[in-house]
Design a protein around this motif. Structure first.
Motif, PDB file in Angstrom:
ATOM      1  N   GLN A 141      14.463  33.763  -9.387  1.00 34.94           N
ATOM      2  CA  GLN A 141      14.524  32.377  -9.744  1.00 34.94           C
ATOM      3  C   GLN A 141      14.994  31.477  -8.629  1.00 34.94           C
ATOM      4  O   GLN A 141      14.544  30.614  -8.005  1.00 34.94           O
ATOM      5  N   ILE A 142      16.137  32.272  -8.184  1.00 29.30           N
ATOM      6  CA  ILE A 142      16.849  31.507  -6.863  1.00 29.30           C
ATOM      7  C   ILE A 142      16.167  31.411  -5.620  1.00 29.30           C
ATOM      8  O   ILE A 142      15.997  30.461  -4.996  1.00 29.30           O
ATOM      9  N   ASN A 143      15.313  32.527  -5.489  1.00 26.24           N
ATOM     10  CA  ASN A 143      14.426  32.750  -4.031  1.00 26.24           C
ATOM     11  C   ASN A 143      13.306  31.867  -4.289  1.00 26.24           C
ATOM     12  O   ASN A 143      12.831  31.463  -3.124  1.00 26.24           O
ATOM     13  N   ASN A 144      12.966  31.264  -5.502  1.00 23.00           N
ATOM     14  CA  ASN A 144      11.815  30.439  -5.610  1.00 23.00           C
ATOM     15  C   ASN A 144      12.183  28.739  -5.457  1.00 23.00           C
ATOM     16  O   ASN A 144      11.411  28.127  -5.568  1.00 23.00           O
ATOM     17  N   ASP A 145      13.472  28.599  -5.349  1.00 25.69           N
ATOM     18  CA  ASP A 145      13.986  27.144  -5.343  1.00 25.69           C
ATOM     19  C   ASP A 145      15.021  27.150  -4.073  1.00 25.69           C
ATOM     20  O   ASP A 145      16.026  27.491  -3.837  1.00 25.69           O
ATOM     21  N   GLU A 146      14.340  26.160  -3.104  1.00 30.82           N
ATOM     22  CA  GLU A 146      15.042  25.853  -1.758  1.00 30.82           C
ATOM     23  C   GLU A 146      16.632  25.588  -2.181  1.00 30.82           C
ATOM     24  O   GLU A 146      17.479  26.021  -1.437  1.00 30.82           O
ATOM     25  N   PHE A 147      16.740  24.559  -2.936  1.00 32.69           N
ATOM     26  CA  PHE A 147      18.267  24.394  -3.286  1.00 32.69           C
ATOM     27  C   PHE A 147      19.099  25.382  -3.666  1.00 32.69           C
ATOM     28  O   PHE A 147      20.100  25.700  -3.176  1.00 32.69           O
ATOM     29  N   LEU A 148      18.679  26.141  -4.626  1.00 30.77           N
ATOM     30  CA  LEU A 148      19.298  27.446  -5.218  1.00 30.77           C
ATOM     31  C   LEU A 148      19.377  28.532  -4.257  1.00 30.77           C
ATOM     32  O   LEU A 148      20.552  28.917  -4.031  1.00 30.77           O
ATOM     33  N   LYS A 149      18.382  28.510  -3.381  1.00 31.50           N
ATOM     34  CA  LYS A 149      18.340  29.572  -2.245  1.00 31.50           C
ATOM     35  C   LYS A 149      19.602  29.209  -1.320  1.00 31.50           C
ATOM     36  O   LYS A 149      20.400  30.182  -1.144  1.00 31.50           O
ATOM     37  N   LYS A 150      19.812  28.079  -0.924  1.00 32.67           N
ATOM     38  CA  LYS A 150      20.765  27.599   0.001  1.00 32.67           C
ATOM     39  C   LYS A 150      22.272  27.640  -0.801  1.00 32.67           C
ATOM     40  O   LYS A 150      22.983  28.360  -0.118  1.00 32.67           O
ATOM     41  N   GLU A 151      22.378  27.510  -1.849  1.00 35.13           N
ATOM     42  CA  GLU A 151      23.355  27.642  -2.438  1.00 35.13           C
ATOM     43  C   GLU A 151      23.942  28.911  -2.486  1.00 35.13           C
ATOM     44  O   GLU A 151      25.167  29.302  -2.467  1.00 35.13           O
ATOM     45  N   TRP A 152      23.021  29.904  -2.852  1.00 34.28           N
ATOM     46  CA  TRP A 152      23.318  31.491  -3.031  1.00 34.28           C
ATOM     47  C   TRP A 152      23.704  32.087  -1.931  1.00 34.28           C
ATOM     48  O   TRP A 152      24.590  32.946  -1.678  1.00 34.28           O
ATOM     49  N   GLU A 153      23.090  31.307  -0.659  1.00 37.44           N
ATOM     50  CA  GLU A 153      23.603  31.989   0.522  1.00 37.44           C
ATOM     51  C   GLU A 153      24.897  31.519   0.940  1.00 37.44           C
ATOM     52  O   GLU A 153      25.656  32.556   1.488  1.00 37.44           O
ATOM     53  N   LEU A 154      25.411  30.374   0.442  1.00 38.94           N
ATOM     54  CA  LEU A 154      26.569  29.896   0.630  1.00 38.94           C
ATOM     55  C   LEU A 154      27.744  30.609  -0.239  1.00 38.94           C
ATOM     56  O   LEU A 154      28.670  31.254   0.469  1.00 38.94           O
ATOM     57  N   MET A 155      27.162  30.994  -1.387  1.00 38.40           N
ATOM     58  CA  MET A 155      28.028  31.605  -2.232  1.00 38.40           C
ATOM     59  C   MET A 155      28.082  33.220  -1.865  1.00 38.40           C
ATOM     60  O   MET A 155      29.339  33.528  -1.856  1.00 38.40           O
ATOM     61  N   LYS A 156      27.372  33.752  -1.182  1.00 38.48           N
ATOM     62  CA  LYS A 156      27.615  35.044  -0.745  1.00 38.48           C
ATOM     63  C   LYS A 156      28.545  35.214   0.281  1.00 38.48           C
ATOM     64  O   LYS A 156      29.429  36.031   0.729  1.00 38.48           O
ATOM     65  N   LEU A 157      28.816  34.097   1.097  1.00 35.47           N
ATOM     66  CA  LEU A 157      29.698  34.025   2.178  1.00 35.47           C
ATOM     67  C   LEU A 157      31.138  34.029   1.661  1.00 35.47           C
ATOM     68  O   LEU A 157      32.247  34.032   2.484  1.00 35.47           O
TER      69      LEU A 157
END
Lengths: 265, 162
Positions: free
Chosen positions: A32-48
């Motif tokens: 689901q995250i990978n299919n949504d640009e906003f969520l994808k960006k937030e997830w990349e930040l969360m991993k950091l």
């Protein structure tokens, strides 16, 4: 099935990064995250936000924290058997030496004290490499003052500053100078050096340098036997006197001072 | 715990404790002192400490010692100071994402910073962290959550500006 959206993404991403969500659900959420640009960006930040361990930060003084196991019986047995094994290995190596090629190969050692001051292998190499024929290493005081090196030709005196081995509250094992068949040892506490010791060293020559190198390289094998002793240093001096090869070995660490001579018969 | 087990603890955990304290205090001498004190206490109490629980014991002692040091040196900023510091953190001083994260982490309140480090550096679960820090498990979780949110927001704002 959990649906991730802009209202609940913070808590779900937190649980994802924390490993609080099991595998089947995790895969579905990541899809689901990978299919949504906003969520994808937030997830990349969360991993950091997951901190990386800095492996370069290490505590350098671990040796100071290590304690003697205090099992003297076991320790003595360990030391004696280790020394025996080490010296046996050296004996085998030395027996393979060719007969000395010259009478000039000699080191005279005159140790008046049973407790020798420690001279580490680097220092040994240093004064052995000097061109002067004779050195006199002496310590004439009763306490722990450092011995000095006196060059007999120039009368130049140098302090021996490598002695820092006798720590109070540690058990120190002394292996007295003996033949391999008869290693004696004793345990003393808070060692005080009360005797004077001298060592005269004549010009040191070994024509067959490769043999000497082999011998030195084998000191590392011995070191492995003693690897768990803190701050261990080993000094080995091969000797040939009146065509009789022998070897002096000194092991020094925070909790050991061992000294032995083996004569090859 | 036997002396041999104590020595194993030194070899296995001294680096981790040092890293944890050093990252929190950013003072090598103080971090070394705390590690030294921690293991001295462990040695004294070794007969009472179970080897299996030694790691937790070590981190608990070190954490408490660190808090004492922070309090003694008045490093704990009050909330106003904390927010001021955060707000005044210049974006231009960040060079590279790792450095940026490190600087952001240093701006975290001590509790959040400590629990996050115990979680990420040592891999402790919430229960173990609660035992070390004296917080409840819920408090531990919320502090980690806030810490991550704070880091995420700060990195996000840097990314937006860059």
């Amino acid at each position: 099935m959990i649906e991730i959206n802009k209202e609940n993404f913070e808590m779900i991403m937190f649980d994802l990064v924390e490993g609080n969500i099991g595998e089947p659900q995790k895969s579905e959420l990541l899809n689901q995250i990978n299919n949504d640009e906003f969520l994808k960006k937030e997830w990349e930040l969360m991993k950091l936000t997951v901190l990386e361990v800095d492996e370069n930060l290490i505590f350098d003084n671990k040796d100071k924290l290590i304690k003697s196991t205090g099992n003297i019986k076991f320790f003595n047995f360990y030391i004696v058997s280790s020394i025996a094994a080490s010296l046996l290995l050296l004996a085998i190596i030395l027996l393979k030496f060719n007969k000395p090629e010259t009478r000039k190969i000699s080191i005279k050692t005159d140790v008046k004290s049973k407790i020798e001051h420690y001279k580490n292998i680097e220092k040994s190499k240093e004064f052995l490499s000097k061109k002067t024929d004779k050195f006199n290493i002496s310590s004439t005081t009763k306490s722990r003052q450092k011995p000095i090196i006196k060059d007999k030709n120039t009368n130049e005196i140098t302090n021996f500053d490598s002695i820092n081995i006798f720590k109070p509250n540690y058990d120190i094992i002394i292996v007295k100078k003996q033949n391999i068949e008869k290693i004696n040892y004793s345990t003393i506490y808070d060692l005080e050096i009360k005797e004077t010791d001298f060592m005269n060293i004549e010009k040191y020559k070994l024509k067959n340098k490769s043999k000497y190198d082999i011998l030195i390289s084998n000191t590392y094998k011995i070191k492995r036997v003693w690897d768990d002793l803190p701050n261990l240093k080993i000094k080995i001096i091969p000797k040939v006197k009146n065509y009789k090869p022998s070897i002096d070995i000194t092991l020094k660490g925070d909790i050991i001072y061992a000294n032995a001579t083996i004569e090859i018969k | 715990m036997t002396p041999s087990q104590y020595n194993i603890c030194v070899k296995q955990y001294a680096d981790g404790v040092y890293r944890f304290i050093m990252k929190n205090l950013r003072n090598s001498d103080e971090a070394q002192n705390i590690v030294q004190n921690t293991f001295e206490k462990l040695w004294v109490k070794r007969e009472e400490v179970n080897f299996e629980k030694a790691k937790s014991y070590i981190f608990t002692i070190a954490y408490r010692n660190m808090i004492d040091v922070i309090r003694a040196s008045k490093r704990i900023s009050n909330i106003e100071d904390y927010h001021e510091n955060v707000m005044s953190a210049s974006i231009t001083e960040y060079s590279g994402i790792k450095t940026a994260i490190e600087k952001i982490v240093n701006k975290l309140p001590e509790k959040q910073k400590s629990v996050l480090m115990l979680r990420d550096y040592e891999g402790y679960d919430y229960k173990a962290i609660s035992e070390i820090t004296g917080m409840t498990e819920a408090q531990v979780k919320i502090n980690i959550f806030r810490a991550r949110q704070f880091i995420k927001e700060k990195i996000g704002s840097i990314n937006t500006l860059l």
